[in-house]
Design a protein around this motif. Structure first.
Motif, short mmCIF file in Angstrom:
data_model
loop_
_atom_site.label_atom_id
_atom_site.label_comp_id
_atom_site.label_asym_id
_atom_site.label_seq_id
_atom_site.Cartn_x
_atom_site.Cartn_y
_atom_site.Cartn_z
N UNK A 434 10.76 -24.53 -32.68
CA UNK A 434 12.09 -24.01 -32.99
C UNK A 434 12.88 -23.91 -31.69
N UNK A 435 13.70 -24.91 -31.36
CA UNK A 435 14.40 -24.90 -30.06
C UNK A 435 15.34 -23.71 -29.90
N UNK A 436 15.84 -23.19 -30.98
CA UNK A 436 16.73 -22.03 -30.90
C UNK A 436 15.98 -20.81 -30.38
N UNK A 437 14.81 -20.54 -30.95
CA UNK A 437 14.03 -19.40 -30.49
C UNK A 437 13.59 -19.57 -29.04
N UNK A 438 13.20 -20.78 -28.67
CA UNK A 438 12.73 -21.00 -27.31
C UNK A 438 13.84 -20.76 -26.30
N UNK A 439 15.06 -21.19 -26.61
CA UNK A 439 16.20 -20.90 -25.73
C UNK A 439 16.42 -19.40 -25.62
N UNK A 440 16.36 -18.71 -26.77
CA UNK A 440 16.64 -17.28 -26.79
C UNK A 440 15.57 -16.48 -26.05
N UNK A 441 14.32 -16.88 -26.14
CA UNK A 441 13.28 -16.14 -25.43
C UNK A 441 13.56 -16.11 -23.93
N UNK A 442 14.04 -17.21 -23.38
CA UNK A 442 14.36 -17.24 -21.96
C UNK A 442 15.63 -16.45 -21.66
N UNK A 443 16.70 -16.72 -22.40
CA UNK A 443 17.99 -16.13 -22.08
C UNK A 443 18.04 -14.63 -22.35
N UNK A 444 17.41 -14.19 -23.42
CA UNK A 444 17.47 -12.77 -23.79
C UNK A 444 16.57 -11.92 -22.89
N UNK A 445 15.40 -12.44 -22.51
CA UNK A 445 14.47 -11.65 -21.69
C UNK A 445 14.72 -11.82 -20.20
N UNK A 446 15.35 -12.93 -19.79
CA UNK A 446 15.54 -13.21 -18.37
C UNK A 446 14.27 -13.72 -17.70
N UNK A 447 13.25 -14.04 -18.48
CA UNK A 447 11.99 -14.53 -17.93
C UNK A 447 11.95 -16.06 -17.94
N UNK A 448 11.17 -16.61 -17.04
CA UNK A 448 10.84 -18.03 -17.12
C UNK A 448 9.91 -18.21 -18.32
N UNK A 449 10.20 -19.21 -19.14
CA UNK A 449 9.40 -19.47 -20.33
C UNK A 449 8.64 -20.78 -20.12
N UNK A 450 7.36 -20.73 -20.35
CA UNK A 450 6.54 -21.93 -20.30
C UNK A 450 6.02 -22.22 -21.69
N UNK A 451 6.49 -23.32 -22.25
CA UNK A 451 6.09 -23.73 -23.59
C UNK A 451 4.87 -24.64 -23.52
N UNK A 452 4.06 -24.55 -24.55
CA UNK A 452 2.93 -25.47 -24.69
C UNK A 452 3.19 -26.33 -25.93
N UNK A 453 4.12 -27.27 -25.85
CA UNK A 453 4.51 -28.03 -27.04
C UNK A 453 3.44 -28.98 -27.56
N UNK A 454 2.53 -29.38 -26.69
CA UNK A 454 1.53 -30.37 -27.09
C UNK A 454 0.13 -29.76 -27.18
N UNK A 455 0.06 -28.44 -27.22
CA UNK A 455 -1.24 -27.77 -27.27
C UNK A 455 -1.20 -26.68 -28.32
N UNK A 456 -2.34 -26.36 -28.83
CA UNK A 456 -2.53 -25.24 -29.76
C UNK A 456 -3.35 -24.21 -29.00
N UNK A 457 -2.70 -23.12 -28.59
CA UNK A 457 -3.38 -22.17 -27.71
C UNK A 457 -4.59 -21.52 -28.36
N UNK A 458 -4.53 -21.26 -29.68
CA UNK A 458 -5.69 -20.66 -30.34
C UNK A 458 -6.86 -21.64 -30.32
N UNK A 459 -6.59 -22.90 -30.65
CA UNK A 459 -7.64 -23.91 -30.60
C UNK A 459 -8.17 -24.04 -29.17
#
Length: 521
Positions: A434-459
């Protein structure tokens, strides 16, 4: 050598074939049955879950086109759902109407609200390791409900498991229980000489729990080797008997290991990183070398993700579910993709102006986990008009997405009161699509966001545990570093900071007003 990692969610079981370098060769999904009755009741069938796991594993191995003989280890993670079995190991129904086979109370089931409130009010010192309050999503309140409301089931019970521990039991026959599950959901204090506090269990009315649930005196660390597959499990999974079984994990904890595992090598900076495992609900996880306490945070839990580290966990009971709810109930038909695309067009046309400046949302449609620890909290939408158009849906979706990100900011501030200085968010799960949420997580929190688009973190986290259990790496930190996934970095846009500061002020005010209103009822 290769590994199998299994992640059991609310509606499906996922299986991945992962190399010792952390590369996923294949990932398959098999649905599981979910029985919902109203907003607060939900049940699974554990045998259906095991069958789904076996099917997913077999298909994943086939799609990966690897020799099953190369599978060195298998790891399981699952939701914190409660499985109840009788003395002979057969399922015991946890459904109030006794419907056969439904032996598992799902994590999101809130039938134990009263029990959770009573346990919180008891003043037990165990409460200090659960953020000052107990949630109906934890196992102890669910067990209290079971004994109180289904005494005949309790009388017949011979074993009870967190779902991840049930899966390792099915795989290798070990009755061991994971430090992940016991510390975070069962009130086990792994840092104390005697992890089970008899006074706490008696206070909860569960003085016979250790015997009834067949609980061990100790919990096994993450990455432990529980043994090899049984003949029956090897046949069902179509894997070699030599495959080692790793101790299980709560799904959010596996996600935390998947994204934070590499940082456990550097204990001085690990508390600057936060894992956000975001899907239907969102789990926020942070690690530290010493116990840290804050109201509204679950934990600190000793060794729940990795030996030598304490876990604090916050979360949102409904994040993706809140957006799903809007799409399913609004009169204008829309999908996530179509709504997100239209929001981008509307924002571009509006320039610097907000597309719905008077619309504000609290997304607590299934309670508030952090920071209020209130399972009875309800959502709020302020600023509605009679607009039933598709654009009206888009405006409501936009502001709900903003509110989800604002909730993450509030959790970050709660972590700050416990001594964390988070500047980097590692996001995994469905929200990365969801590109909208990913943009908001960075802009709203002021944190650097690192996405794992090609990985499943639970797996990945479960694979890290499996690799350690199979002896491919000497410890979790080494495995986490060797198997870490590539991430995409998103930097916050300071131009939008002022707007979200205003939104956050309104967000906090809405919370306060909701609490004032409910106090009058």
């Amino acid at each position: 050598m290769n590994l199998i990692a299994v992640d059991v969610g609310t509606t499906s079981a996922r299986a991945g074939v992962v190399t010792r370098d952390g590369v996923m060769l294949a990932r398959t999904t098999h649905p599981i049955q979910l029985q919902r009755v109203g907003a607060d009741r939900a049940e699974h069938q554990s045998e259906d879950i095991w069958a789904a796991v076996c099917s997913a594993v077999r298909t994943a191995v086939t799609e990966a086109d690897v020799d099953p003989a190369t599978i060195a280890g298998i790891g399981f993670d699952a939701t914190c759902s409660l499985v109840v079995r009788d003395e002979a190991g057969a399922p015991l129904s946890v459904a109030p109407d006794g419907a056969p086979g439904w032996d598992t109370i799902v994590w999101l089931d809130h039938r134990a609200r009263e029990e959770a409130r009573a346990l919180t009010a008891s003043g037990t010192h165990v409460r200090e390791y659960f953020g000052g309050s107990f949630s109906p999503e934890m196992e102890i309140p669910k067990l209290m409900w079971l004994k109180r409301h289904l005494p005949e089931v309790w009388a017949r019970a011979g074993a009870m498991y967190d779902l991840a521990d049930f899966l390792t039991f099915k795989a290798c026959g070990s009755a061991a229980r994971s430090q992940s599950t016991l510390t975070s959901k069962w009130g086990f204090l792994a840092h104390e000489e005697c992890g089970w506090d008899p006074d706490f269990l008696r206070m909860a009315g569960l003085g016979d729990l250790v015997v009834k649930a067949r609980l061990p005196e100790t919990a096994v660390p993450i990455g432990s080797d529980l043994g090899t597959l049984t003949s029956a499990a090897a046949d069902a999974l179509d894997l070699p008997r030599t495959c080692r079984v790793a101790s299980g994990m709560v799904d959010a904890h596996a996600g935390a290991l998947g994204v934070l595992g590499p940082y456990t090598k550097d204990s001085d900076s690990v508390d600057r990183h936060m894992g956000l495992v975001a899907g239907t609900s969102s789990a926020v996880v942070a690690l530290s070398h010493e116990p840290r306490r804050a109201k509204g945070l679950w934990g600190p839990h000793c060794g729940a993700v990795a030996p030598g580290f304490w876990l604090n966990e916050g979360g949102q009971s409904a994040s993706g579910a809140a957006l799903d709810y809007l799409l399913s109930t609004h009169g204008a038909a829309g999908t996530h993709a179509s709504v997100i695309d239209r929001i981008a067009e509307m924002r571009a046309a509006a320039g610097a102006a907000d597309i719905a400046p008077r619309l504000h949302v609290l997304p607590d449609f299934h309670g508030n986990r952090t920071p209020y620890a209130d399972p009875d909290a309800l959502g709020v939408i302020s600023g509605l008009s009679l607009d039933t158009s598709f654009d009206g849906l888009c405006r409501l979706y936009w502001r709900t997405a903003v509110s989800v990100a604002l909730g993450v900011r509030q959790i970050l501030e709660t972590l700050g009161t416990a001594g964390y200085t988070i500047d980097t968010l590692h996001v995994t799960g469905g929200h990365t699509r969801n590109p909208l949420l990913m943009e908001l997580y960075a802009d709203v929190t002021g944190c650097v966001v690192r996405e794992l688009p090609h990985a499943d973190a639970m797996i990945l986290g479960s694979a890290i545990g499996a690799a350690t259990a199979a002896g491919l790496y000497p410890d979790l930190a080494t495995a986490g570093t060797a198997m870490c996934a590539e991430s995409v970095t998103r930097i916050p846009d300071p131009a939008r900071a002022a707007r979200y500061e205003k939104d956050y002020a309104v967000f906090l005010k809405l919370h306060a007003q909701r609490q004032e209103l409910e106090a009058l009822l």
